[in-house]
Structure formats: structure tokens, C-alpha cells
Design a protein around this motif. Structure first.
Motif, mmCIF file in Angstrom:
data_model
loop_
_atom_site.group_PDB
_atom_site.id
_atom_site.type_symbol
_atom_site.label_atom_id
_atom_site.label_comp_id
_atom_site.label_asym_id
_atom_site.label_seq_id
_atom_site.Cartn_x
_atom_site.Cartn_y
_atom_site.Cartn_z
ATOM 1 N N GLY A 1 -22.443 -38.365 -1.855
ATOM 2 C CA GLY A 1 -23.195 -37.103 -2.707
ATOM 3 C C GLY A 1 -24.050 -36.750 -1.701
ATOM 4 N N HIS A 2 -24.461 -35.840 -2.729
ATOM 5 C CA HIS A 2 -25.360 -34.334 -2.188
ATOM 6 C C HIS A 2 -25.795 -33.380 -2.997
ATOM 7 N N GLY A 3 -27.228 -32.930 -2.616
ATOM 8 C CA GLY A 3 -27.992 -31.805 -3.885
ATOM 9 C C GLY A 3 -27.059 -31.211 -3.984
ATOM 10 N N PRO B 1 -8.875 -35.845 -0.386
ATOM 11 C CA PRO B 1 -10.815 -35.364 -1.254
ATOM 12 C C PRO B 1 -10.606 -33.838 -1.762
ATOM 13 N N HIS B 2 -10.061 -33.114 -1.615
ATOM 14 C CA HIS B 2 -10.375 -31.891 -1.109
ATOM 15 C C HIS B 2 -9.360 -30.856 -1.742
ATOM 16 N N GLY B 3 -8.197 -31.989 -3.009
ATOM 17 C CA GLY B 3 -6.797 -31.436 -2.981
ATOM 18 C C GLY B 3 -6.581 -30.308 -4.544
ATOM 19 N N VAL C 1 -9.725 -34.558 -11.280
ATOM 20 C CA VAL C 1 -10.055 -33.545 -10.907
ATOM 21 C C VAL C 1 -11.456 -33.274 -11.252
ATOM 22 N N ASP C 2 -11.622 -32.356 -9.956
ATOM 23 C CA ASP C 2 -12.973 -32.230 -9.881
ATOM 24 C C ASP C 2 -13.903 -30.706 -9.786
ATOM 25 N N PHE C 3 -14.601 -30.488 -11.038
ATOM 26 C CA PHE C 3 -14.910 -28.530 -10.979
ATOM 27 C C PHE C 3 -16.736 -28.983 -11.424
ATOM 28 N N ILE D 1 -23.331 -24.832 -4.306
ATOM 29 C CA ILE D 1 -22.595 -26.340 -4.658
ATOM 30 C C ILE D 1 -22.691 -27.550 -3.539
ATOM 31 N N HIS D 2 -22.811 -27.242 -2.473
ATOM 32 C CA HIS D 2 -23.384 -28.327 -1.377
ATOM 33 C C HIS D 2 -24.809 -27.799 -0.910
ATOM 34 N N GLU D 3 -25.833 -28.824 -0.949
ATOM 35 C CA GLU D 3 -27.073 -28.473 -0.525
ATOM 36 C C GLU D 3 -27.836 -29.873 -0.384
#
Ligand SMILES: CSCC[C@H](N)C(=O)N1CCC[C@H]1C(=O)O
Length: 348
Positions: free
Chosen positions: A283-285, A191-193, A208-210, A290-292
Motif C-alpha cells: 500500500g501507500h499513503g 492490477p490497473h485494469g 472495483v478500485d475507485f 493518491i499515491h504518497e
């Protein structure tokens, strides 16, 4: 109510007279000072001060809504000591280091009380101005993805895709929100590749996650794209994740419990035999961090509220085979939701 008034109200609810704010995003939120990692803030009933050092005298004066005290420790603690004498002072238990707490204990004649989530609670609901910044961050990311999409093909290194995305964000005046994830073929099972030197091959899916950071505020989006024609198994996985993602987005509405939203996507992936493969929460806020909050996790009962900005990002990860994740950035509205990430999802 201003942010300062809201903070003071939250102090009362947390049972403290003052709050020592050390988390960079919280320092930025309360003061506007953009180098929050080199600042601290103190809020009491009658005062609010930004502490930073002389490298930031000019910047802090330009940015901070709070009066500034320019010093380095121990000067910082000595000044604050006079303001907190005899008070119950909350500190951010999730962010203050042990050394930082020891320093407060050495310098202050005050009762130090661990608090959790005081400022984060205020940051859950975004103002119209904050939503506009997140919207702009995502619009930049959408534009950059459209520019870079044609180069995601066989023979290209993951790192080079990431570099193009990063350059596109920087050229647009944004910062790179977090380490860019480009995970092709079997690396898609991570997941965090984050992008590696691996060369993309024909017949692979590539995740692709950005995201961009624009004036402090983040965007977050994931697309999984095909290089050539992937196996029937991976195409099936892609379609299942897409179905889960679209159903979860369509279910977003105020009042819904965050855990119930996770359950919508998880239930669909379970029906496809991919429940075990969905190895993280939905998911997340998103905001200054970025993560809240709110976390969209199984069993959490935080109700969604208008003004929250969340990710909806189910995935399926098959070790040794590959993975798929599809993620949208979503604003919770009075009527339901608005998808902020406009990059199309491809058919695979
Ligand atoms: C390190 S930032 C990662 C951003 C990404 N969109 C994300 O939030 N996730 C990817 C896997 C699940 C989720 C996470 O919880 O980290």
C-alpha cells in the motif's frame, strides 16, 4: 507550527536557504491554492509567494494563504530572481521538468540544489482537518459504492459500472480521484485494469478500485465482488487475499515499520502459494496525492506514525485466469488504527 514554519525548518534540514515548489499537491499544501498545477510557490527565510497567472487572480486571492504574484513566465522567474539572488535554492528534483530547471538557470543568480521529499515529508502526518477531509471523501465513496453495487452483474459493461461510480461521485460534489478500475474475469489479473468495454459474465470475480477527491483530498478503496458463483480456484484466491488483508489491517500500529506490514500480508499469501501472484507493494499513503508516502514496500523501514493515512491492499493476479484485490483505507492512531473505508467485504 504552521505549514510555513514547518517548511522553513525543513529547508534548514535540507541544507538550502529557499525552496522553489512546483509539484501541484505541494503548491496546494503550502498555499491552499486549489489549481496547484497552474501555480508555483517560493519559500525563503523571510518571504513566501504564490506565483500564478491572470486566469487565477480572483481564485488565488480567495484561496491562497500566501501573497500572490500574478504573471506568466518569464515575469514569474524575473520577480523570483530578486528574492533568491545569491541564495542556495532547492528545487523539487522529482517534479521539476528539465525545461523548468533550464529556465531557473537562465533567470536566477542563485545556486540551484536538487532536493527530494522536502514537502512530502511534511505531508506524511495528516492534521485533524486533513483526516476529516479524507474521511469525508471515503464516506462519499462508500455511499456511491452501495448505490452502484446492484448493477455489477452479468451482461453489464465494465465501463458502465465505472460511469455510474463517476456520476455518483460527481453528484455528491466530489471529483473522480483517479481512473476507475473495473476488471472482470481474466482482466482482473491486471492490477490497473481500468474499466473497458468488456461485458461482465456469470461466474466471474470483478475488481472495483475507485476513489473520491474531496477538497483536494483522496480516498482509495478496492472491493472484489462475485457475479454468480466463481470457480473454486478463484474463491480460494479470494479467501486467501481477504485473510492477508485482514491480518495486515489488524497489525497496523504506530512504530511498526512499513516494510514489516507488507511482510504480514505477503507471508500469508506465500503460505497459500500466492507469493508470486502478489505483484505489487502492500500500500501507500493517501492525501493530496493518491499515491504518497509512506510506501508500504518490502524492505522499507519508515515507522508508521499516528496521523498517517495508508492503504492496505494485497492482491493476487493470475494471468489468463483472473485476480483479486481487497483494499481498505486506514488511519494510524495512537492506539493502533481506524479503518475509514466502511463498505462491507462480501463472502465469496
Ligand atoms: C492509479 S491509482 C490506483 C489506486 C490503487 N488503489 C492502487 O494504489 N494500486 C492498485 C494496484 C496497486 C496499487 C498501486 O501501487 O498502484
Amino acid at each position: 507550527m504552521s505549514r510555513l514554519e514547518q517548511t522553513r525548518a525543513a529547508l534548514g534540514a535540507a541544507g538550502v536557504d529557499a525552496l522553489w515548489i512546483s509539484h501541484p499537491a505541494n503548491v496546494r499544501y503550502i498555499s491552499g491554492f486549489s489549481s496547484g498545477s497552474d501555480g508555483k510557490a517560493l519559500v525563503t527565510a523571510g518571504e513566501a509567494v504564490l506565483y500564478t497567472d491572470a486566469r487565477y487572480t480572483v481564485q488565488a486571492a480567495a484561496e491562497s494563504a500566501l501573497p500572490q504574484f500574478i504573471a506568466r513566465p518569464p515575469g514569474t522567474y524575473e520577480d523570483a530572481a530578486s528574492r533568491v539572488k545569491g541564495l542556495r535554492v532547492g528545487f523539487e528534483a522529482e517534479h521539476l521538468t528539465v525545461a523548468g530547471l533550464e529556465a531557473l538557470r537562465r533567470h536566477w543568480d542563485a545556486e540551484l540544489v536538487p532536493t527530494r521529499g522536502v514537502m512530502e515529508g511534511l505531508r506524511l502526518i495528516k492534521s485533524a482537518e486533513e483526516v476529516a477531509l479524507i474521511r469525508e471523501a471515503q464516506a462519499i465513496a462508500d455511499r456511491v459504492f452501495a448505490e452502484v453495487r446492484p448493477m455489477i452483474r452479468a451482461g453489464v459493461r465494465e465501463l458502465d459500472v465505472a460511469l455510474e461510480l463517476e456520476m455518483g461521485l460527481r453528484r455528491a460534489g466530489a471529483e473522480v480521484g483517479f481512473d476507475v478500475i473495473v476488471a472482470g474475469g481474466p482482466r482482473g489479473a491486471m492490477p490497473h485494469g481500468v474499466a473497458s468495454e468488456r461485458v461482465l459474465e456469470d461466474g466471474e470475480l470483478v475488481t472495483v478500485d475507485f476513489g473520491a477527491r474531496w477538497r483536494g483530498y483522496h480516498s482509495d478503496m478496492t472491493r472484489t465482488v462475485a457475479v454468480g458463483t466463481p470457480s473454486e480456484e478463484m474463491r480460494r484466491v479470494y479467501r486467501a487475499v481477504l485473510e492477508a488483508e485482514q491480518a495486515a489491517v489488524a497489525a497496523v500500529r504506530p512504530g511498526m515499520k512499513s516494510g514489516d506490514l507488507d511482510a504480514v500480508a505477503r507471508g500469508i499469501l506465500e503460505e497459500h502459494g500466492l507469493g508470486e501472484a502478489f505483484a505489487h507493494s502492500l500500500g501507500h499513503g493517501v492525501g493530496l496525492d493518491i499515491h504518497e508516502g509512506p510506501g508500504l514496500r518490502m524492505g522499507t523501514d519508515t515507522p508508521l506514525e499516528p496521523g498517517m493515512v495508508i492503504t492496505v491492499e494485497p492482491g493476487a493476479y493470475l494471468p489468463g485466469v483472473g485476480g483479486v484485490r481487497i483494499e481498505d483505507l486506514v488511519l494510524v492512531t495512537d492506539m493502533g488504527y481506524e479503518v475509514l473505508s466502511l463498505t462491507p467485504k462480501e463472502s465469496v
